[in-house]
Scaffold this motif. Structure first.
Motif, PDB file in Angstrom:
ATOM      1  N   ALA A  25      38.764   5.198   0.721  1.00 41.77           N
ATOM      2  CA  ALA A  25      37.802   4.656  -0.299  1.00 41.77           C
ATOM      3  C   ALA A  25      38.162   5.561  -1.569  1.00 41.77           C
ATOM      4  N   VAL A  26      37.918   6.858  -1.423  1.00 41.83           N
ATOM      5  CA  VAL A  26      38.007   7.935  -2.297  1.00 41.83           C
ATOM      6  C   VAL A  26      39.355   7.733  -3.062  1.00 41.83           C
ATOM      7  N   ASN A  27      40.260   7.734  -1.943  1.00 44.10           N
ATOM      8  CA  ASN A  27      41.901   7.769  -2.552  1.00 44.10           C
ATOM      9  C   ASN A  27      41.985   6.513  -3.788  1.00 44.10           C
ATOM     10  N   ASP A  28      41.420   5.316  -3.233  1.00 40.95           N
ATOM     11  CA  ASP A  28      41.524   4.170  -4.170  1.00 40.95           C
ATOM     12  C   ASP A  28      40.552   4.361  -5.247  1.00 40.95           C
ATOM     13  N   LEU A  29      39.807   5.262  -5.289  1.00 42.38           N
ATOM     14  CA  LEU A  29      38.761   5.645  -6.606  1.00 42.38           C
ATOM     15  C   LEU A  29      39.370   6.361  -7.407  1.00 42.38           C
ATOM     16  N   VAL A  30      40.354   7.566  -6.845  1.00 42.08           N
ATOM     17  CA  VAL A  30      41.272   8.026  -7.862  1.00 42.08           C
ATOM     18  C   VAL A  30      42.385   7.434  -8.596  1.00 42.08           C
ATOM     19  N   ASN A  31      42.960   6.251  -7.799  1.00 40.95           N
ATOM     20  CA  ASN A  31      44.222   5.650  -8.211  1.00 40.95           C
ATOM     21  C   ASN A  31      43.551   4.398  -8.940  1.00 40.95           C
ATOM     22  N   GLY A  32      42.258   4.253  -9.074  1.00 40.77           N
ATOM     23  CA  GLY A  32      41.730   3.223  -9.958  1.00 40.77           C
ATOM     24  C   GLY A  32      41.452   1.648  -9.252  1.00 40.77           C
ATOM     25  N   ARG A  33      41.731   1.691  -7.854  1.00 39.20           N
ATOM     26  CA  ARG A  33      41.623   0.453  -7.227  1.00 39.20           C
ATOM     27  C   ARG A  33      39.947   0.229  -7.055  1.00 39.20           C
ATOM     28  N   ASN A  34      39.195   1.452  -6.954  1.00 37.11           N
ATOM     29  CA  ASN A  34      37.848   1.254  -6.935  1.00 37.11           C
ATOM     30  C   ASN A  34      37.165   1.982  -8.226  1.00 37.11           C
ATOM     31  N   ASP A  35      36.015   1.531  -8.687  1.00 37.99           N
ATOM     32  CA  ASP A  35      35.018   1.801  -9.923  1.00 37.99           C
ATOM     33  C   ASP A  35      34.212   3.086  -9.303  1.00 37.99           C
ATOM     34  N   LEU A  36      33.641   2.753  -7.966  1.00 35.61           N
ATOM     35  CA  LEU A  36      32.888   3.606  -7.262  1.00 35.61           C
ATOM     36  C   LEU A  36      33.115   3.821  -5.762  1.00 35.61           C
ATOM     37  N   VAL A  37      32.449   4.841  -5.180  1.00 35.15           N
ATOM     38  CA  VAL A  37      32.550   4.531  -3.753  1.00 35.15           C
ATOM     39  C   VAL A  37      30.906   4.921  -3.405  1.00 35.15           C
ATOM     40  N   ILE A  38      30.371   4.308  -2.562  1.00 37.59           N
ATOM     41  CA  ILE A  38      29.110   4.493  -2.084  1.00 37.59           C
ATOM     42  C   ILE A  38      29.085   5.375  -0.659  1.00 37.59           C
ATOM     43  N   ILE A  39      28.651   6.198  -0.446  1.00 39.44           N
ATOM     44  CA  ILE A  39      28.834   7.231   0.784  1.00 39.44           C
ATOM     45  C   ILE A  39      27.619   8.379   0.827  1.00 39.44           C
ATOM     46  N   ASP A  40      27.413   8.676   2.087  1.00 39.07           N
ATOM     47  CA  ASP A  40      26.380   9.455   2.255  1.00 39.07           C
ATOM     48  C   ASP A  40      26.593  10.791   1.542  1.00 39.07           C
ATOM     49  N   LYS A  41      25.363  11.341   1.169  1.00 39.22           N
ATOM     50  CA  LYS A  41      25.271  12.712   0.451  1.00 39.22           C
ATOM     51  C   LYS A  41      26.187  13.696   0.635  1.00 39.22           C
ATOM     52  N   ASN A  42      26.264  14.309   1.981  1.00 36.83           N
ATOM     53  CA  ASN A  42      26.933  15.496   2.274  1.00 36.83           C
ATOM     54  C   ASN A  42      28.419  15.151   2.279  1.00 36.83           C
ATOM     55  N   PRO A  43      29.012  14.206   2.985  1.00 38.23           N
ATOM     56  CA  PRO A  43      30.491  13.854   2.667  1.00 38.23           C
ATOM     57  C   PRO A  43      30.835  13.612   1.291  1.00 38.23           C
ATOM     58  N   ALA A  44      29.833  13.297   0.274  1.00 40.44           N
ATOM     59  CA  ALA A  44      30.389  12.828  -0.989  1.00 40.44           C
ATOM     60  C   ALA A  44      30.354  14.144  -1.859  1.00 40.44           C
ATOM     61  N   LEU A  45      29.721  15.186  -1.210  1.00 41.45           N
ATOM     62  CA  LEU A  45      29.752  16.432  -1.864  1.00 41.45           C
ATOM     63  C   LEU A  45      31.278  17.141  -1.373  1.00 41.45           C
ATOM     64  N   VAL A  46      31.512  16.910  -0.047  1.00 35.60           N
ATOM     65  CA  VAL A  46      32.709  17.449   0.455  1.00 35.60           C
ATOM     66  C   VAL A  46      33.842  16.966  -0.303  1.00 35.60           C
ATOM     67  N   PHE A  47      33.897  15.438  -0.594  1.00 33.88           N
ATOM     68  CA  PHE A  47      34.655  14.748  -1.394  1.00 33.88           C
ATOM     69  C   PHE A  47      34.902  15.221  -2.649  1.00 33.88           C
ATOM     70  N   GLU A  48      33.805  15.423  -3.257  1.00 33.53           N
ATOM     71  CA  GLU A  48      33.660  16.003  -4.744  1.00 33.53           C
ATOM     72  C   GLU A  48      34.642  17.279  -4.900  1.00 33.53           C
ATOM     73  N   SER A  49      34.338  18.118  -3.672  1.00 32.83           N
ATOM     74  CA  SER A  49      35.013  19.670  -3.725  1.00 32.83           C
ATOM     75  C   SER A  49      36.333  19.243  -3.451  1.00 32.83           C
ATOM     76  N   ASN A  50      36.858  18.431  -2.531  1.00 36.48           N
ATOM     77  CA  ASN A  50      38.085  18.372  -2.178  1.00 36.48           C
ATOM     78  C   ASN A  50      38.876  17.744  -3.357  1.00 36.48           C
ATOM     79  N   PHE A  51      38.516  16.874  -4.120  1.00 33.62           N
ATOM     80  CA  PHE A  51      39.156  16.203  -5.056  1.00 33.62           C
ATOM     81  C   PHE A  51      38.722  16.642  -6.518  1.00 33.62           C
TER      82      PHE A  51
END
Ligand code: ARG
Length: 270
Positions: free
Chosen positions: A187-213
């Motif tokens: 879902a996050v990959n498709d956010l980065v490539n424009g297919r999604n406008d946003l992703v809804i996901i739990d706080k801690n994974p969101a923070l991990v993805f924020e730092s991974n991306f």
């Protein structure tokens, strides 16, 4: 005739046990052949004796992910291993799709730990342990996005992990197109490539993805969108003695400092 032989055999075995084994005095009265088995029966019953088969979906860092050695690791994995130790059960992890966990409890797995939120719908099918973590849904957007409040969510393409509370929230957003994925990272990959406008996901994974991306996505606190706090718990079969045993183990793990050490190791230092 057969019965008599069986009873005689049984008596002979009991007598042998009494003679041959010094511990016989402490053993339960050996009136019935079942007495021997009772002495070895574990305190709680599981699908496989001596084992706690635990379902998870190891694509949800920092709670569960596949470690460098190819095995599930993360906060939940460490926590359930500590629980298993307290119960004298060997923990076996089964990595599966998140949306299959609840329906597998009691048949394929003894319980599930997967950053799973306690919800009324799930409570129809399973029991939950005491809650061990409070979370909230976050919103991931691209670094240049102006999405910042509830009103900005309507009509958008929203990426979620299938069957999660983020998915349920997204389904209720007016005019939204919900794209669901087996793995949140897709879902996050498709956010980065424009297919999604946003992703809804739990706080801690969101923070991990924020730092991974890093630099590509930003995480926004769900409180800004009026998302309610959620509680994680271990899902167990309905009306099982396992639930009390797990709660007792959790209590001990909290009291002896293990729990806080795991929070530090897996959640705070990430
Ligand atoms: N807390 C959310 C829920 O219960 C998401 C959990 C996803 N967990 C996972 N291991 N993929 O629905």
């Amino acid at each position: 005739m057969k019965k008599i032989i069986a009873i005689t055999l049984c008596m002979a075995m009991t007598a042998m046990m009494l003679v041959g084994c010094g511990a016989a005095k402490e053993a339960a009265p050996a009136e019935t052949p079942a007495a021997e088995a009772t002495a070895e029966t574990p305190a709680v019953e599981t699908l496989t004796a001596g084992k706690l088969i635990v379902g998870t979906n190891a694509a949800f860092p920092p709670f569960e992910y596949v470690g460098d050695d190819g095995k599930p690791d993360g906060f939940d994995m460490a926590l359930i291993k500590a629980v298993g130790e307290k119960l004298g059960l060997e923990v076996e992890i089964q990595d599966m799709e998140f949306s299959s966990l609840v329906t597998s409890i009691g048949s394929k797995i003894d319980c599930a730990i997967a950053g799973m939120t306690v919800t009324e719908e799930r409570k129809q099918m399973v029991d939950f342990s005491d809650s061990y973590y409070e979370a909230v849904q976050f919103v991931l957007v691209t670094a240049d996005s102006d999405i910042a409040a509830s009103a900005d969510l309507s009509g958008k393409n929203i990426g979620v992990q299938l069957g999660t509370t983020g998915d349920f929230i997204a389904q209720d957003i007016e005019g939204a197109t919900v794209n669901s994925y087996d793995k949140a990272v897709d879902a996050v990959n498709d956010l980065v490539n424009g297919r999604n406008d946003l992703v809804i996901i739990d706080k801690n994974p969101a923070l991990v993805f924020e730092s991974n991306f890093e630099g590509k996505v930003k995480a926004i606190d769900g409180a800004q969108f009026e998302f309610e706090p959620e509680n994680y718990a271990i899902a167990l079969p309905k009306d099982s003695a396992l639930t009390d045993a797990v709660n007792k183990a959790l209590e001990e793990i909290k009291a002896d400092g293990t729990f806080d050490a795991l929070v530090k190791q897996y959640i705070e230092e990430n």
